[in-house]
Enzyme design. Structure first.
Site, short mmCIF file in Angstrom:
data_model
loop_
_atom_site.label_atom_id
_atom_site.label_comp_id
_atom_site.label_asym_id
_atom_site.label_seq_id
_atom_site.Cartn_x
_atom_site.Cartn_y
_atom_site.Cartn_z
N LYS A 22 36.46 33.60 43.16
CA LYS A 22 37.88 33.31 42.97
C LYS A 22 38.71 34.59 43.07
O LYS A 22 39.71 34.66 43.79
CB LYS A 22 38.11 32.65 41.63
CG LYS A 22 39.55 32.67 41.11
CD LYS A 22 39.61 32.19 39.68
CE LYS A 22 41.00 32.32 39.08
NZ LYS A 22 41.35 33.72 38.75
N ASN A 23 38.31 35.63 42.33
CA ASN A 23 39.11 36.85 42.28
C ASN A 23 39.16 37.58 43.62
O ASN A 23 40.13 38.29 43.90
CB ASN A 23 38.58 37.78 41.19
CG ASN A 23 38.83 37.25 39.79
OD1 ASN A 23 39.68 36.39 39.60
ND2 ASN A 23 38.09 37.75 38.82
N CYS A 123 47.08 33.13 32.98
CA CYS A 123 46.53 32.98 31.62
C CYS A 123 47.29 33.85 30.62
O CYS A 123 47.64 34.99 30.91
CB CYS A 123 45.05 33.37 31.59
SG CYS A 123 43.96 32.14 32.32
N ARG A 128 50.25 41.89 30.60
CA ARG A 128 49.73 42.40 31.87
C ARG A 128 50.90 42.76 32.79
O ARG A 128 51.21 42.04 33.73
CB ARG A 128 48.82 41.35 32.52
CG ARG A 128 47.59 41.05 31.70
CD ARG A 128 46.59 40.25 32.47
NE ARG A 128 47.01 38.87 32.62
CZ ARG A 128 46.33 37.96 33.33
NH1 ARG A 128 45.23 38.30 33.95
NH2 ARG A 128 46.75 36.72 33.41
N PRO A 129 51.57 43.86 32.51
CA PRO A 129 52.74 44.22 33.30
C PRO A 129 52.35 44.59 34.73
O PRO A 129 51.21 44.95 35.02
CB PRO A 129 53.30 45.43 32.55
CG PRO A 129 52.12 46.03 31.86
CD PRO A 129 51.24 44.86 31.48
N ASP A 131 53.99 47.00 36.37
CA ASP A 131 54.66 48.26 36.65
C ASP A 131 53.85 49.16 37.59
O ASP A 131 54.43 49.87 38.43
CB ASP A 131 54.99 49.00 35.36
CG ASP A 131 53.76 49.30 34.51
OD1 ASP A 131 52.91 48.40 34.37
OD2 ASP A 131 53.64 50.43 34.00
N LEU A 132 52.52 49.12 37.49
CA LEU A 132 51.71 49.97 38.37
C LEU A 132 51.75 49.49 39.81
O LEU A 132 51.68 50.31 40.74
CB LEU A 132 50.27 50.04 37.86
CG LEU A 132 50.08 50.71 36.49
CD1 LEU A 132 48.61 50.76 36.12
CD2 LEU A 132 50.66 52.13 36.51
N ASP A 313 36.23 39.66 32.03
CA ASP A 313 36.07 38.23 32.34
C ASP A 313 34.74 37.66 31.89
O ASP A 313 34.52 36.45 31.99
CB ASP A 313 36.23 38.00 33.85
CG ASP A 313 37.69 37.90 34.27
OD1 ASP A 313 38.57 37.93 33.40
OD2 ASP A 313 37.95 37.78 35.48
N ILE A 335 40.37 45.91 27.56
CA ILE A 335 41.26 45.66 28.70
C ILE A 335 42.52 44.91 28.28
O ILE A 335 43.63 45.33 28.57
CB ILE A 335 40.52 44.86 29.80
CG1 ILE A 335 39.19 45.54 30.15
CG2 ILE A 335 41.40 44.72 31.04
CD1 ILE A 335 39.30 46.93 30.69
N ARG A 405 40.79 26.11 37.40
CA ARG A 405 41.34 27.27 38.09
C ARG A 405 40.24 28.22 38.56
O ARG A 405 40.46 29.01 39.48
CB ARG A 405 42.30 28.04 37.17
CG ARG A 405 43.62 27.34 36.91
CD ARG A 405 44.55 28.21 36.07
NE ARG A 405 44.61 29.54 36.65
CZ ARG A 405 44.34 30.66 35.98
NH1 ARG A 405 43.97 30.61 34.71
NH2 ARG A 405 44.43 31.83 36.58
#
Length: 427
Positions: A22-23, A123, A128-129, A131-132, A313, A335, A405
């Site tokens: 999936k990822n 989720c 989980r910004p 900005d990076l 995960d 994380i 998902r």
């Protein structure tokens, strides 16, 4: 709304086919935006997130054709063709359901010179910004504006000039977005402290197959020499190392033996190391990995970390396994700051877990008991299924949209190895 009913206590034995990752798939699909030629992806898992991303691509005028649509098939083949991109806006209504939608920002900016993308959803497992993502694109020459819940990005006339960016912390998504933006830049783009996950390598391999020039694949420093254009390709999505690890935990908690067909041991070394410390044995060949749990499970201490460390995960699934291990285990989540939402649900099944900040202390119990539980996020939902497989009596897991998902036809795969599991409509 559907629910899964599990009758616990069945030893798992047999073979489980491992689906495409999936990822990885959610990163490979937006690569179609980088070329006007067809991109064919094989081994795509049947997942709600894949369907959602397909709809998002259609929003931009990308045509999609799917093979392998028979109900009995695992995996599909999708051909995407972005001959003419008709829009550069990813609207809130499509993006809010899936965080990976932000990955259209880089390729759209690279090819069209502009992109407007709603701030993403997904989720609720912590802050989980993005900005990076934005800082990396700015380092390559993009102009970024945030307004009314949207990211608006523009490239200078003629495209991104290139540049360098040092990630202050490792970010998988930001590395992926930056890579896709860099491949069509006018100059050279360099990323330091880049993510090294196998899914990043899979993305790089596809981009190279499309004509990109990337140095340092698999390392923390990636150098991308921009090219004028990319061409189409046919590419097979890597196997899902998180799905494989999840079924390994399922087999272990039932004292079973399962062959994970298609899994690659070299891509899940941290998970296999953790399982070995818990008392699970494994052996690998070129086609898959065999998992066996013959003796008692043992407590261990685990800490999540960027690859090659233990994947965040896998934290919830391993926690479920440790609830019935002998002794006390300590888990540290480095994380995400809010990834223990499954703990109260496991406690409903008799687990003995205490949390403090990013630390969870798991005291093994002799047995779990079936209960009605509710999924809170994708991996948490799988931890409840794993616990239910070992629990005494019946477990009902609700809010299956989380599972759908990320796990292709979960109940069918578990039934292949002897689990008594059924999906039913929730009255």
């Amino acid at each position: 709304m559907d629910k899964i009913i599990i009758e616990g206590g069945k030893r798992l034995s047999g073979t489980i086919p491992i689906s495409g990752a999936k990822n990885a798939a959610l990163t490979l699909i937006p690569c179609a935006l980088l070329t006007d030629e067809p991109l064919t992806l094989r081994n795509l898992p049947r997942l709600a997130d894949i369907d959602g991303f397909q709809h998002l691509m259609n929003q931009f005028g990308v045509t999609t054709a799917i093979q392998g649509s028979r109900p009995e098939d695992f995996g599909r083949v999708m051909t995407l063709e972005a001959t003419r991109i008709t829009g550069t806006v990813a609207p809130y209504d499509l993006v809010r359901k899936m965080r990976a939608s932000i990955l259209v920002l880089g390729p759209m900016l690279a090819r069209m010179g502009e992109a407007t993308v709603s701030l993403p959803g997904g989720c609720a497992i912590g802050n989980r910004p993005i900005d990076l993502h934005l800082k990396a694109l700015e380092a390559f020459g993009a102009q970024i504006e945030l307004a009314q819940g949207y990211v608006r990005a523009h490239a200078p006339d003629g495209g991104l000039p290139g540049g360098e960016f040092d990630f202050p912390v490792v970010s998988v998504g930001a590395t992926e977005n930056a890579l896709m933006a860099a491949v069509l830049a006018n100059g050279t783009c360099r990323l330091r402290n880049a993510a090294r996950e196998p899914e990043i390598v899979d993305l790089c391999n596809l981009l190279v197959a499309m004509g990109a020039e990337i140095e340092g694949i698999g390392s923390s420093e990636l150098t991308v020499h921009g090219v004028k254009r990319l061409h189409g390709a046919t590419y097979r999505v890597m196997a899902d190392r998180i799905e494989a690890g999840s079924y390994a935990c399922a087999a272990a908690i039932t004292g079973g033996e399962v062959y994970l067909d298609g899994a690659r041991a070299d891509e899940m070394e941290a998970t296999l190391h953790a399982l070995r410390n818990i008392g699970v044995t494994y052996d690998a060949d070129k086609k898959g990995v065999r998992i066996a749990a013959e003796g008692p499970l043992k407590a261990t201490n685990l800490s999540t970390a960027p690859y090659p460390g233990l994947a965040t995960d896998m934290q919830a699934q391993l926690m479920a396994l440790l609830t019935v291990a002998e002794g006390t285990s300590v888990l540290t989540e480095t994380i995400f700051e809010n990834r223990y939402m499954h703990v109260p649900e496991l406690a409903r099944m008799g687990a003995d877990i205490e949390t403090s900040g990013r630390t969870a202390i798991v005291k093994g119990v002799p047995k779990l008991h079936g209960a009605e539980v509710m999924a809170t996020d994708l991996r948490a939902s799988m931890s409840l299924v794993i616990a239910g497989l070992a629990a005494e009596g019946q477990t009902q897991v609700r809010r299956l949209y989380h599972l759908d998902r990320g796990y292709e036809r979960l109940e069918e795969k578990l039934a292949l190895v002897g689990a008594q599991v059924e999906r039913v409509g929730d009255d």
